[in-house]
Design a protein around this motif. Structure first.
Motif, mmCIF file in Angstrom:
data_model
loop_
_atom_site.group_PDB
_atom_site.id
_atom_site.type_symbol
_atom_site.label_atom_id
_atom_site.label_comp_id
_atom_site.label_asym_id
_atom_site.label_seq_id
_atom_site.Cartn_x
_atom_site.Cartn_y
_atom_site.Cartn_z
ATOM 1 N N TRP A 212 0.845 -1.206 0.000
ATOM 2 C CA TRP A 212 0.000 0.000 0.000
ATOM 3 C C TRP A 212 0.871 1.244 0.000
ATOM 4 N N ILE A 213 1.955 1.202 0.798
ATOM 5 C CA ILE A 213 2.910 2.324 0.813
ATOM 6 C C ILE A 213 3.493 2.487 -0.595
ATOM 7 N N ALA A 214 3.922 1.354 -1.174
ATOM 8 C CA ALA A 214 4.537 1.379 -2.505
ATOM 9 C C ALA A 214 3.572 1.969 -3.532
ATOM 10 N N GLY A 215 2.296 1.625 -3.403
ATOM 11 C CA GLY A 215 1.276 2.162 -4.307
ATOM 12 C C GLY A 215 1.236 3.681 -4.223
ATOM 13 N N LYS A 216 1.274 4.208 -3.012
ATOM 14 C CA LYS A 216 1.256 5.678 -2.831
ATOM 15 C C LYS A 216 2.534 6.312 -3.379
ATOM 16 N N SER A 329 1.509 -9.868 25.222
ATOM 17 C CA SER A 329 1.037 -10.285 26.554
ATOM 18 C C SER A 329 1.287 -9.184 27.580
ATOM 19 N N TYR A 330 2.328 -8.355 27.337
ATOM 20 C CA TYR A 330 2.652 -7.315 28.317
ATOM 21 C C TYR A 330 2.178 -5.919 27.901
ATOM 22 N N SER A 331 1.564 -5.789 26.721
ATOM 23 C CA SER A 331 1.025 -4.466 26.353
ATOM 24 C C SER A 331 -0.192 -4.634 25.443
ATOM 25 N N LYS A 332 -1.051 -3.650 25.489
ATOM 26 C CA LYS A 332 -2.331 -3.737 24.788
ATOM 27 C C LYS A 332 -2.196 -3.488 23.279
ATOM 28 N N GLY A 333 -1.181 -2.730 22.940
ATOM 29 C CA GLY A 333 -1.047 -2.331 21.535
ATOM 30 C C GLY A 333 -1.704 -0.980 21.311
ATOM 31 N N MET A 334 -1.003 -0.134 20.562
ATOM 32 C CA MET A 334 -1.518 1.234 20.305
ATOM 33 C C MET A 334 -2.670 1.212 19.320
ATOM 34 N N SER A 335 -3.436 2.285 19.310
ATOM 35 C CA SER A 335 -4.444 2.452 18.255
ATOM 36 C C SER A 335 -3.690 2.794 16.962
ATOM 37 N N TYR A 336 -4.353 2.608 15.807
ATOM 38 C CA TYR A 336 -3.726 2.968 14.520
ATOM 39 C C TYR A 336 -3.366 4.459 14.510
ATOM 40 N N HIS A 337 -4.212 5.235 15.109
ATOM 41 C CA HIS A 337 -4.008 6.678 15.157
ATOM 42 C C HIS A 337 -2.707 7.003 15.897
ATOM 43 N N VAL A 362 -2.317 6.571 3.473
ATOM 44 C CA VAL A 362 -3.178 5.377 3.407
ATOM 45 C C VAL A 362 -4.144 5.397 4.593
ATOM 46 N N LEU A 363 -3.593 5.638 5.790
ATOM 47 C CA LEU A 363 -4.416 5.614 7.011
ATOM 48 C C LEU A 363 -5.489 6.712 6.995
ATOM 49 N N VAL A 364 -5.103 7.884 6.526
ATOM 50 C CA VAL A 364 -6.069 8.996 6.484
ATOM 51 C C VAL A 364 -7.159 8.682 5.457
ATOM 52 N N GLU A 365 -6.729 8.131 4.304
ATOM 53 C CA GLU A 365 -7.687 7.831 3.233
ATOM 54 C C GLU A 365 -8.802 6.898 3.711
ATOM 55 N N CYS A 366 -8.441 5.916 4.564
ATOM 56 C CA CYS A 366 -9.458 4.959 5.008
ATOM 57 C C CYS A 366 -9.980 5.310 6.406
ATOM 58 N N ASP A 367 -9.634 6.503 6.865
ATOM 59 C CA ASP A 367 -10.046 6.946 8.197
ATOM 60 C C ASP A 367 -9.647 5.917 9.268
ATOM 61 N N TYR A 368 -8.423 5.439 9.151
ATOM 62 C CA TYR A 368 -7.808 4.510 10.125
ATOM 63 C C TYR A 368 -8.525 3.162 10.194
ATOM 64 N N ASN A 369 -9.231 2.820 9.124
ATOM 65 C CA ASN A 369 -9.885 1.509 9.059
ATOM 66 C C ASN A 369 -9.153 0.683 7.989
ATOM 67 N N LEU A 370 -8.079 0.004 8.417
ATOM 68 C CA LEU A 370 -7.233 -0.693 7.436
ATOM 69 C C LEU A 370 -7.913 -1.917 6.834
ATOM 70 N N ALA A 371 -8.835 -2.513 7.593
ATOM 71 C CA ALA A 371 -9.580 -3.657 7.038
ATOM 72 C C ALA A 371 -10.409 -3.176 5.847
ATOM 73 N N GLN A 372 -10.964 -1.976 5.980
ATOM 74 C CA GLN A 372 -11.745 -1.398 4.887
ATOM 75 C C GLN A 372 -10.842 -1.094 3.693
ATOM 76 N N HIS A 377 -9.210 -2.177 -1.842
ATOM 77 C CA HIS A 377 -8.102 -2.208 -2.806
ATOM 78 C C HIS A 377 -7.666 -3.625 -3.173
ATOM 79 N N LYS A 378 -8.494 -4.597 -2.844
ATOM 80 C CA LYS A 378 -8.131 -6.001 -3.086
ATOM 81 C C LYS A 378 -7.764 -6.257 -4.548
#
Ligand code: FE2
Length: 383
Positions: A212-216, A329-337, A362-372, A377-378
């Motif tokens: 996706w980065i390469a595409g941009k 296991s030791y951290s929740k993981g950050m939000s995409y934002h 890419v993240l802004v384009e999909c409003d931080y919904n990478l699954a979308q 773009h499949k």
């Protein structure tokens, strides 16, 4: 005089077959080969329209893989049973067929004409066969100017069909090999990710983010395919890290961390066994350098800036983002934002600004919904 004209015509035909044959063998990408075969045939024989039918790999159905003429887009991807229609009958018999006037032919069904608005008058259908195995058939519709084909058009079509069939065969084999290679890499990446429940899907996600980065960045499609494979294999060296370190639920000690840091070198070593070596250079380099950082603080070689290959710089960003945004296991993981904000904070210093900006786009384009983003773009990124 008439004989001279005839000889001249034969020479012209021979030259056009030679030229077509050169074109046919100039590319191996299957979609281009389909188009090339049809275009050469339509041009050399002088037809108003044409359709290329190919037998599916399971041998049960035939499909239009290329169409030329007014209503080409309406015909593309039509599927029939292998023995249906005139195209199917020619595939089954392996014999060329000239229909001077389609309306008088019992197998003629005008449903394609009805749906497309094209009026077929005369038709040549030739099988595409290599060593007795029919791969498909090619239909030419309406001779330009006169509307009706003659026997001599069939001889020319048959001569060209054998060249076309060889190009088709080579490209199908190449395509199968590419698919097999890619599916083996995907399987290897899945096996690798399955060792640690917290990294399930990591390699696939990093590979997706990377393309996706390469595409941009406007990377060429061929290069993107290579990047996808390199990204899938970037962590292959973790295979050499013991389970008790790789799957440790707590934070790692300095010693354990040092052991994990060996994975880029182990990975590059493993990949350098794959042949042919020339094809693997970018993949090996990506495995070795994906933990290098712009300011030289990365490992294993402490490379700086553009000393780090483009693929490794891209995979480095994608990999860091996935590591930050995946729960451990030791951290929740950050939000995409927050992950994007962290990458932005570290750009210029650790990461290539252009690459971080491309991923942020890419993240802004999909409003931080990478699954979308993946779903949308499949098709575009079908590698
Ligand atoms: Fe890694």
């Amino acid at each position: 005089m008439e004989q001279l004209q005839h000889s001249e015509m034969k020479v012209q035909q021979l030259l056009s077959i030679l030229e077509a044959s050169k074109q046919l063998n100039s590319n191996l990408e299957i979609e281009d080969v389909f188009q090339n075969i049809l275009l050469q045939m339509v041009t050399v024989i002088g037809a108003e329209a044409g359709t290329l039918w190919v037998l599916d790999s399971d041998g049960e159905e035939i499909r239009v893989v290329a169409a030329y003429g007014e209503s080409a887009d309406k015909i593309l991807n039509i599927r029939l049973k292998k023995d249906e229609g005139i195209a199917g009958k020619v595939i089954m018999s392996g014999e060329p067929l000239l229909i001077c006037n389609v309306e008088e032919h019992p197998d003629w069904s005008n449903w394609v004409d009805q749906s497309s608005g094209f009026v077929t008058k005369s038709m040549i259908t030739v099988p595409l066969a290599v060593k007795g195995k029919v791969l498909g058939s090619l239909q030419l519709l309406n001779k330009k100017q006169s509307n009706f084909f003659a026997e001599e058009d069939v001889s020319l079509a048959v001569a060209l069909a054998s060249q076309s069939a060889m190009a088709l065969h080579n490209s199908q084999m190449y395509d199968e090999l590419q698919q097999m290679f890619l599916s083996m890499i995907q399987t290897l990446a899945k096996v690798l990710d399955a060792r640690d429940p917290y990294t399930a899907g990591h390699s696939e996600r990093v590979a997706n983010y990377s393309v996706w980065i390469a595409g941009k960045l406007g990377m060429a499609p061929d290069k993107m395919k290579e990047l996808y494979k390199a990204a899938l294999l970037h962590d292959v060296g973790k295979i050499g890290i013991p389970d008790d370190i790789l799957r440790k639920p707590d934070r790692l000690t300095a010693e354990e961390y040092a052991s994990i840091q060996l994975h880029p070198v182990i990975g590059a070593d493993i990949l350098s066994n794959m042949e042919p070596k020339g094809v693997m250079i970018d993949v090996i380099q990506t495995a070795r350098s994906h933990h290098e950082r712009l300011d030289g603080t990365g490992y294993p070689d402490g490379l700086k800036g553009k000393e780090i290959s483009l693929f490794a710089r891209i995979v480095g960003v994608a990999d860091t983002f996935d590591a930050m945004t995946t729960a451990r296991s030791y951290s929740k993981g950050m939000s995409y934002h927050d992950g994007a904000a962290e990458l932005t904070r570290c750009k210029e210093m650790l990461f290539d600004s252009e690459i971080v900006d491309a991923f942020t786009a890419v993240l802004v384009e999909c409003d931080y919904n990478l699954a979308q983003y993946e779903a949308d773009h499949k098709k575009e990124y079908r590698l």
